[in-house]
Motif scaffolding. Structure first.
Motif, mmCIF file in Angstrom:
data_model
loop_
_atom_site.group_PDB
_atom_site.id
_atom_site.type_symbol
_atom_site.label_atom_id
_atom_site.label_comp_id
_atom_site.label_asym_id
_atom_site.label_seq_id
_atom_site.Cartn_x
_atom_site.Cartn_y
_atom_site.Cartn_z
ATOM 1 N N LYS A 62 -42.380 -86.729 26.539
ATOM 2 C CA LYS A 62 -42.483 -85.370 25.977
ATOM 3 C C LYS A 62 -41.722 -85.192 24.660
ATOM 4 O O LYS A 62 -41.197 -84.122 24.352
ATOM 5 C CB LYS A 62 -41.987 -84.334 26.998
ATOM 6 C CG LYS A 62 -42.854 -84.272 28.244
ATOM 7 C CD LYS A 62 -42.367 -83.206 29.199
ATOM 8 C CE LYS A 62 -43.271 -83.142 30.441
ATOM 9 N NZ LYS A 62 -42.807 -82.115 31.402
ATOM 10 N N ASN A 63 -41.635 -86.255 23.906
ATOM 11 C CA ASN A 63 -40.992 -86.172 22.594
ATOM 12 C C ASN A 63 -41.951 -85.675 21.517
ATOM 13 O O ASN A 63 -41.517 -85.235 20.461
ATOM 14 C CB ASN A 63 -40.439 -87.537 22.171
ATOM 15 C CG ASN A 63 -39.283 -87.974 23.062
ATOM 16 O OD1 ASN A 63 -38.520 -87.130 23.530
ATOM 17 N ND2 ASN A 63 -39.169 -89.267 23.300
ATOM 18 N N TYR A 64 -43.247 -85.794 21.798
ATOM 19 C CA TYR A 64 -44.261 -85.413 20.821
ATOM 20 C C TYR A 64 -45.361 -84.616 21.501
ATOM 21 O O TYR A 64 -45.642 -84.800 22.685
ATOM 22 C CB TYR A 64 -44.895 -86.652 20.173
ATOM 23 C CG TYR A 64 -43.921 -87.705 19.711
ATOM 24 C CD1 TYR A 64 -43.326 -87.646 18.457
ATOM 25 C CD2 TYR A 64 -43.612 -88.789 20.540
ATOM 26 C CE1 TYR A 64 -42.440 -88.621 18.033
ATOM 27 C CE2 TYR A 64 -42.728 -89.769 20.131
ATOM 28 C CZ TYR A 64 -42.144 -89.681 18.869
ATOM 29 O OH TYR A 64 -41.269 -90.648 18.468
ATOM 30 N N SER A 65 -45.984 -83.751 20.732
ATOM 31 C CA SER A 65 -47.167 -83.057 21.242
ATOM 32 C C SER A 65 -48.431 -83.845 20.903
ATOM 33 O O SER A 65 -49.479 -83.672 21.522
ATOM 34 C CB SER A 65 -47.278 -81.653 20.625
ATOM 35 O OG SER A 65 -47.393 -81.726 19.211
ATOM 36 N N GLN A 66 -48.289 -84.738 19.905
ATOM 37 C CA GLN A 66 -49.403 -85.599 19.524
ATOM 38 C C GLN A 66 -48.854 -86.816 18.787
ATOM 39 O O GLN A 66 -47.706 -86.822 18.357
ATOM 40 C CB GLN A 66 -50.409 -84.850 18.647
ATOM 41 C CG GLN A 66 -49.848 -84.296 17.357
ATOM 42 C CD GLN A 66 -50.857 -83.452 16.602
ATOM 43 O OE1 GLN A 66 -51.836 -82.980 17.167
ATOM 44 N NE2 GLN A 66 -50.632 -83.265 15.313
ATOM 45 N N ILE A 67 -49.686 -87.841 18.667
ATOM 46 C CA ILE A 67 -49.282 -89.056 17.965
ATOM 47 C C ILE A 67 -50.449 -89.518 17.101
ATOM 48 O O ILE A 67 -51.616 -89.392 17.492
ATOM 49 C CB ILE A 67 -48.861 -90.172 18.958
ATOM 50 C CG1 ILE A 67 -48.356 -91.406 18.194
ATOM 51 C CG2 ILE A 67 -50.000 -90.542 19.902
ATOM 52 C CD1 ILE A 67 -47.741 -92.472 19.103
ATOM 53 N N GLU A 68 -50.107 -90.022 15.914
ATOM 54 C CA GLU A 68 -51.161 -90.564 15.049
ATOM 55 C C GLU A 68 -51.853 -91.723 15.759
ATOM 56 O O GLU A 68 -51.199 -92.534 16.431
ATOM 57 C CB GLU A 68 -50.575 -91.063 13.733
ATOM 58 C CG GLU A 68 -50.143 -89.977 12.780
ATOM 59 C CD GLU A 68 -49.604 -90.556 11.489
ATOM 60 O OE1 GLU A 68 -50.059 -91.643 11.084
ATOM 61 O OE2 GLU A 68 -48.714 -89.923 10.895
ATOM 62 N N ILE A 69 -53.145 -91.789 15.613
ATOM 63 C CA ILE A 69 -53.902 -92.861 16.261
ATOM 64 C C ILE A 69 -53.421 -94.225 15.777
ATOM 65 O O ILE A 69 -53.275 -95.155 16.566
ATOM 66 C CB ILE A 69 -55.410 -92.693 16.003
ATOM 67 C CG1 ILE A 69 -55.919 -91.392 16.621
ATOM 68 C CG2 ILE A 69 -56.193 -93.884 16.572
ATOM 69 C CD1 ILE A 69 -57.366 -91.071 16.294
ATOM 70 N N THR A 70 -53.143 -94.348 14.478
ATOM 71 C CA THR A 70 -52.702 -95.636 13.942
ATOM 72 C C THR A 70 -51.352 -96.053 14.532
ATOM 73 O O THR A 70 -51.119 -97.237 14.783
ATOM 74 C CB THR A 70 -52.613 -95.591 12.410
ATOM 75 O OG1 THR A 70 -51.819 -94.456 12.009
ATOM 76 C CG2 THR A 70 -54.004 -95.476 11.788
ATOM 77 N N LYS A 71 -50.444 -95.072 14.769
ATOM 78 C CA LYS A 71 -49.156 -95.394 15.379
ATOM 79 C C LYS A 71 -49.345 -95.789 16.851
ATOM 80 O O LYS A 71 -48.678 -96.678 17.361
ATOM 81 C CB LYS A 71 -48.211 -94.200 15.273
ATOM 82 C CG LYS A 71 -47.714 -93.948 13.857
ATOM 83 C CD LYS A 71 -46.723 -92.802 13.802
ATOM 84 C CE LYS A 71 -46.217 -92.586 12.374
ATOM 85 N NZ LYS A 71 -45.259 -91.464 12.284
ATOM 86 N N PHE A 72 -50.261 -95.110 17.520
ATOM 87 C CA PHE A 72 -50.577 -95.458 18.902
ATOM 88 C C PHE A 72 -51.092 -96.903 18.979
ATOM 89 O O PHE A 72 -50.714 -97.667 19.869
ATOM 90 C CB PHE A 72 -51.636 -94.497 19.447
ATOM 91 C CG PHE A 72 -52.027 -94.751 20.876
ATOM 92 C CD1 PHE A 72 -51.307 -94.188 21.916
ATOM 93 C CD2 PHE A 72 -53.110 -95.560 21.187
ATOM 94 C CE1 PHE A 72 -51.655 -94.425 23.242
ATOM 95 C CE2 PHE A 72 -53.476 -95.802 22.495
ATOM 96 C CZ PHE A 72 -52.740 -95.231 23.537
ATOM 97 N N LEU A 73 -51.927 -97.271 18.017
ATOM 98 C CA LEU A 73 -52.480 -98.624 18.009
ATOM 99 C C LEU A 73 -51.418 -99.668 17.690
ATOM 100 O O LEU A 73 -51.498 -100.806 18.174
ATOM 101 C CB LEU A 73 -53.636 -98.711 17.006
ATOM 102 C CG LEU A 73 -54.875 -97.888 17.366
ATOM 103 C CD1 LEU A 73 -55.935 -98.006 16.284
ATOM 104 C CD2 LEU A 73 -55.448 -98.315 18.714
ATOM 105 N N SER A 74 -50.396 -99.288 16.909
ATOM 106 C CA SER A 74 -49.302 -100.236 16.654
ATOM 107 C C SER A 74 -48.506 -100.481 17.935
ATOM 108 O O SER A 74 -48.052 -101.604 18.194
ATOM 109 C CB SER A 74 -48.390 -99.712 15.539
ATOM 110 O OG SER A 74 -47.688 -98.546 15.944
#
Length: 262
Positions: A189-201
């Motif tokens: 619960k540190n973020y409400s969303q994450i960049e897709i590229t960061k998720f893929l990293s």
């Protein structure tokens, strides 16, 4: 009697040259190199002078290769310009005459030539398809055949995921790893969303821990193709640098930037 001036005739000939369409059969080992370099060529035994009179800027080319014992059409491009160089391209195209091509548009689903061959007047034959579509050679096709092939599948600018080696188990494992990372991020619960590229990293690092080495571009292609199976909520963005094209189950393409964690 209607007379056509030589100038008019030249104009018509120029139009015909620009509208030519071809099928080029690519050795499977060269598919990636062509994608990266946007350059193709001809076999050594082709006469350069003859080629200069056949191929022109604006001509369109379909790419065919042999995969899983089938001839498939996987994309098409436009000739940007013709050129001459002594470079032996990819160790395969030995002729001096080369073709600089625009970015390839790839079919989302490979088109199996045998499935539509009887509808294509340009390659209809009772002979073996390997004789009709010889590796390294070009075959001119009609505008009608060109339009028929293009109707068979939607296109994307991304290198096709079907060229990557994914067994069913591997595909499921990567998708399950995506779900695990997603669930961990939601719990934190540190973020409400994450960049897709960061998720893929994060996915790249996680897979490497299991001995599975996939580069960023390959994982991006994978995610673009299979994200709809995960059930994640994706969020759009106005920042083009964060765009990731995701495909729906039907093949519809949309730009997204984030994965919602709420």
């Amino acid at each position: 009697m209607i007379l056509i001036s030589s100038d008019k005739s030249s104009t018509l000939e120029a139009i015909d040259n620009e509208n030519k369409c071809w099928i080029h059969t690519v050795d499977f080992s060269l598919v990636k190199s062509i994608d990266e370099n946007n350059l193709i060529g001809f076999k050594k035994n082709e006469r350069t002078k003859n080629l200069s009179n056949k191929f022109f800027s604006g001509n369109e080319i379909f790419f065919v290769t042999r995969m899983d014992n089938k001839y498939i059409c996987y994309g098409y491009t436009i000739i940007d310009e013709t050129t001459k160089t002594d470079v032996n391209l990819y160790g395969f195209y030995e002729n001096r005459f080369k073709l600089k091509i625009k970015r390839i548009k790839y079919f989302l689903q490979p088109i199996v030539i045998d499935d539509i061959r009887n509808k294509l007047n340009s390659i209809k034959s009772t002979g073996r398809i390997s004789d009709v579509l010889k590796v390294g050679y070009y075959r001119e096709i009609t505008q009608e055949d060109y339009k028929l092939i293009k109707k068979q599948s939607s296109t994307t600018g991304m290198f096709p995921v079907y060229f990557e080696v994914y067994t069913k188990n591997m595909r499921e494992f990567i998708l399950n790893t995506c779900k695990s990372i997603y669930n961990i991020l939601k719990v934190e619960k540190n973020y409400s969303q994450i960049e897709i590229t960061k998720f893929l990293s994060l996915l790249k690092v996680s897979l490497k821990g299991y001995g599975i080495n996939k580069d960023a571009d390959e994982l991006k292609r994978f995610y673009s193709r299979y994200a709809h199976e995960l059930g994640f909520k994706h969020v759009t963005t106005r920042d083009p640098e964060k765009f990731v094209v995701l495909l729906s189950h039907s093949g519809e393409k949309n730009n997204f930037g984030y994965i919602s964690l709420e």
